[in-house]
Write a protein that holds these residues in place. Structure first.
Motif, mmCIF file in Angstrom:
data_model
loop_
_atom_site.group_PDB
_atom_site.id
_atom_site.type_symbol
_atom_site.label_atom_id
_atom_site.label_comp_id
_atom_site.label_asym_id
_atom_site.label_seq_id
_atom_site.Cartn_x
_atom_site.Cartn_y
_atom_site.Cartn_z
ATOM 1 N N THR A 1 61.810 30.052 22.270
ATOM 2 C CA THR A 1 62.866 31.119 22.155
ATOM 3 C C THR A 1 62.524 32.119 23.375
ATOM 4 N N ASN A 2 63.487 32.665 23.859
ATOM 5 C CA ASN A 2 63.438 33.662 24.909
ATOM 6 C C ASN A 2 64.519 34.550 24.772
ATOM 7 N N LEU A 3 64.401 35.808 24.316
ATOM 8 C CA LEU A 3 63.039 36.493 23.907
ATOM 9 C C LEU A 3 62.581 35.700 22.781
ATOM 10 N N HIS A 4 61.374 35.873 22.753
ATOM 11 C CA HIS A 4 60.542 35.257 21.504
ATOM 12 C C HIS A 4 60.747 35.883 20.198
ATOM 13 N N ASN A 5 61.243 35.162 19.294
ATOM 14 C CA ASN A 5 61.139 35.711 18.015
ATOM 15 C C ASN A 5 59.790 35.169 17.271
ATOM 16 N N PRO A 6 58.936 35.991 16.662
ATOM 17 C CA PRO A 6 59.357 37.170 16.084
ATOM 18 C C PRO A 6 58.662 38.377 17.141
ATOM 19 N N THR A 7 58.279 37.941 18.409
ATOM 20 C CA THR A 7 57.432 39.081 18.969
ATOM 21 C C THR A 7 58.486 39.932 20.360
ATOM 22 N N SER A 8 59.379 39.383 20.480
ATOM 23 C CA SER A 8 60.426 39.924 21.585
ATOM 24 C C SER A 8 59.800 39.574 22.784
ATOM 25 N N ALA A 9 58.551 38.780 23.198
ATOM 26 C CA ALA A 9 57.882 38.663 24.359
ATOM 27 C C ALA A 9 59.110 37.898 25.241
ATOM 28 N N PHE A 10 59.152 38.228 26.587
ATOM 29 C CA PHE A 10 59.987 37.781 27.491
ATOM 30 C C PHE A 10 59.315 36.684 28.387
ATOM 31 N N THR A 11 60.147 35.682 28.744
ATOM 32 C CA THR A 11 59.339 34.626 29.434
ATOM 33 C C THR A 11 60.325 34.692 30.866
ATOM 34 N N PRO A 12 59.484 35.020 31.708
ATOM 35 C CA PRO A 12 59.920 35.044 33.332
ATOM 36 C C PRO A 12 60.258 33.663 33.921
ATOM 37 N N VAL A 13 61.240 33.601 34.628
ATOM 38 C CA VAL A 13 62.027 32.381 35.441
ATOM 39 C C VAL A 13 60.761 31.494 35.830
ATOM 40 N N SER A 14 59.835 32.268 36.480
ATOM 41 C CA SER A 14 58.750 31.304 36.928
ATOM 42 C C SER A 14 58.338 30.401 36.138
ATOM 43 N N VAL A 15 57.809 31.037 34.835
ATOM 44 C CA VAL A 15 57.250 30.362 33.762
ATOM 45 C C VAL A 15 58.270 29.196 33.324
ATOM 46 N N LEU A 16 59.473 29.508 33.122
ATOM 47 C CA LEU A 16 60.455 28.598 32.406
ATOM 48 C C LEU A 16 60.340 27.712 33.477
ATOM 49 N N ARG A 17 60.397 27.611 35.077
ATOM 50 C CA ARG A 17 60.371 26.615 35.851
ATOM 51 C C ARG A 17 59.171 25.671 35.585
ATOM 52 N N GLU A 18 58.079 26.181 35.397
ATOM 53 C CA GLU A 18 56.983 25.301 35.114
ATOM 54 C C GLU A 18 57.063 24.658 33.895
ATOM 55 N N ILE A 19 57.610 25.256 32.929
ATOM 56 C CA ILE A 19 58.104 24.443 31.578
ATOM 57 C C ILE A 19 58.818 23.078 31.999
ATOM 58 N N GLY A 20 60.236 23.522 33.070
ATOM 59 C CA GLY A 20 60.820 22.716 33.265
ATOM 60 C C GLY A 20 60.218 21.463 34.011
ATOM 61 N N ASP A 21 59.254 21.898 34.824
ATOM 62 C CA ASP A 21 58.526 20.711 35.722
ATOM 63 C C ASP A 21 57.606 19.726 34.765
ATOM 64 N N ILE A 22 56.954 20.472 33.650
ATOM 65 C CA ILE A 22 56.392 19.684 32.777
ATOM 66 C C ILE A 22 57.177 18.811 32.251
ATOM 67 N N ALA A 23 58.287 19.033 31.448
ATOM 68 C CA ALA A 23 58.948 18.554 30.870
ATOM 69 C C ALA A 23 59.539 16.986 31.781
ATOM 70 N N ARG A 24 60.099 17.481 32.750
ATOM 71 C CA ARG A 24 60.643 16.452 33.726
ATOM 72 C C ARG A 24 59.468 15.295 34.214
ATOM 73 N N SER A 25 58.406 15.743 34.241
ATOM 74 C CA SER A 25 57.246 14.819 34.402
ATOM 75 C C SER A 25 56.883 13.853 33.592
ATOM 76 N N ILE A 26 57.595 14.063 32.010
ATOM 77 C CA ILE A 26 57.218 13.111 31.093
ATOM 78 C C ILE A 26 58.899 12.515 30.638
ATOM 79 N N GLY A 27 59.732 13.129 31.213
ATOM 80 C CA GLY A 27 61.350 12.807 30.727
ATOM 81 C C GLY A 27 61.461 13.421 29.391
ATOM 82 N N ALA A 28 61.051 14.674 29.251
ATOM 83 C CA ALA A 28 61.331 15.316 28.211
ATOM 84 C C ALA A 28 62.445 16.374 28.411
#
Ligand SMILES: Cc1ncc(COP(=O)(O)O)c(C=O)c1O
Length: 358
Positions: free
Chosen positions: A147-174
């Motif tokens: 979740t972005n912002l995160h529920n319950p904490t409202s922590a914000f995930t920046p685009v650089s981290v989202l990109r990394e998560i996208g790369d990780i997902a792509r590497s396993i076809g997720a």
């Protein structure tokens, strides 16, 4: 026995109310009379079989995407359900953040996913650590959910981290499902939806939390056109067709989105300032400071935290004040406090929490 309910939703509908209600997650309701709309434009029935074109276009314009990628849904709740149901098969591994918004977990379990978790930790400001995500994936992971912002904490995930998560997902076809229902509560330099980061991103959102029009149940999913189509077909088994007057009113809401958003913005800001001052004053509680968002995840000190439920029950019975028990986010020594409804009520609610703590 298959999981078929949400304890959090049940609690929220039956036990969260109090005169000083800090158990909220969205902003104050936007009054219908302040929505500039001519009721003569309202109709009961209309052409909306796989989506009401003006609403699809309004959502697409809001997010800068092609209308073919937009799936209407009944709130973010149904958006999350449709997205997960279209993507995962029973037994598929789904990697979900911890702590998490309960109904996301409930839905994955209901769909018989093999639910795995990755941790966000308070010491790290509840940020997503891509290394932790990398450690937790397997070749069987089909979906990563955040979740972005995160529920319950409202922590914000920046685009650089989202990109990394996208790369990780792509590497396993997720795929990556990002619930962005709170994202527009970033009132300055509001980030673009993560849907633009690549085809592995699926996004859910709605007008319910940041715009004060939850009753319209205007939600949506952003997905690649073939997956979007699968979700529309799947929705034939659930809501079939949407509520047409709700769609017409949602288009009107989109036409005045700034009006809706600005109204609550100043309440959220004033409440956040009160909360910051309160946290500085109080010895028995602490929270990670956030710049945006409508919720704060507050940790009770060790001796109070052991019985946060007992504390909250007493808070409700003796002080007519409510907040959400952390156990609904699998963190029983925390409570979630909601901002953005009414600053006078919020101030008095904090005051009563302070008294209950002493
Ligand atoms: C992260 C998250 N997703 C979805 C929802 C449900 O939103 P909606 O009211 O749009 O169905 C909530 C509600 O609290 C939420 O916090």
């Amino acid at each position: 026995m298959r999981h078929k309910h949400s304890d959090y939703m049940h609690w929220s509908k039956t036990q969260s109310r109090a005169r000083f209600n800090l158990a909220t997650s969205g902003v104050a309701p936007f009054p219908f009379r302040e929505l500039p709309i001519d009721l003569k434009d309202l109709e009961i029935n209309g052409d909306d079989s796989y989506g009401y074109a003006p609403l699809q276009q309004a959502i697409a314009a809001h997010d800068g995407v092609d209308p073919d990628c937009v799936v209407e849904s009944a709130g973010t709740s149904m958006a999350n359900h449709l997205a997960m149901a279209a993507i995962i098969e029973p037994g598929d591994e789904v990697l979900i953040e911890h702590p998490a918004y309960g109904p996301i977990l409930d839905t994955a379990q209901y769909l018989q996913a093999n639910v795995k978790r990755f941790r966000r930790v308070e010491e790290n400001g509840w940020a997503i650590d891509p290394e932790e995500v990398r450690r937790c994936i397997t070749p069987k992971t089909r979906l990563i959910v955040i979740t972005n912002l995160h529920n319950p904490t409202s922590a914000f995930t920046p685009v650089s981290v989202l990109r990394e998560i996208g790369d990780i997902a792509r590497s396993i076809g997720a795929l990556v499902l990002v619930d962005e229902v709170y994202l527009d509560a970033v009132y300055e330099n509001t980030p673009r939806t993560s849907f633009h980061l690549g085809p592995e991103f699926v996004v859910t959102s709605s007008l319910t939390k940041v715009y004060g029009v939850s009753g319209l149940r205007c939600g949506w999913i952003l997905a690649q056109p073939d997956l979007a189509w699968k979700m529309r077909r799947l929705n034939d088994l659930y809501g079939a067709t949407p509520v047409y007057p709700g769609e017409v009113l949602s288009v009107a809401a989109f036409q005045h989105l700034d009006l809706l958003r600005e109204r609550a913005r100043w309440i959220v800001k004033a409440d956040r300032k009160l909360l910051r001052d309160f946290l500085k004053r109080e010895q028995n509680i602490s929270a990670v400071e956030t710049n945006w968002g409508t919720t704060s995840f507050v940790r009770l000190s060790r001796d109070r935290g052991r019985d946060a439920d007992v504390f909250l029950e007493r808070l409700r019975l003796e002080f007519d004040t409510s907040a959400v028990p952390g156990r609904f986010f699998e963190m029983p020594d925390h409570i979630r406090i909601g901002m953005g409804v009414n600053t006078e009520m919020f101030a008095e609610g904090l005051n009563r929490i302070g008294r209950a703590l002493r």
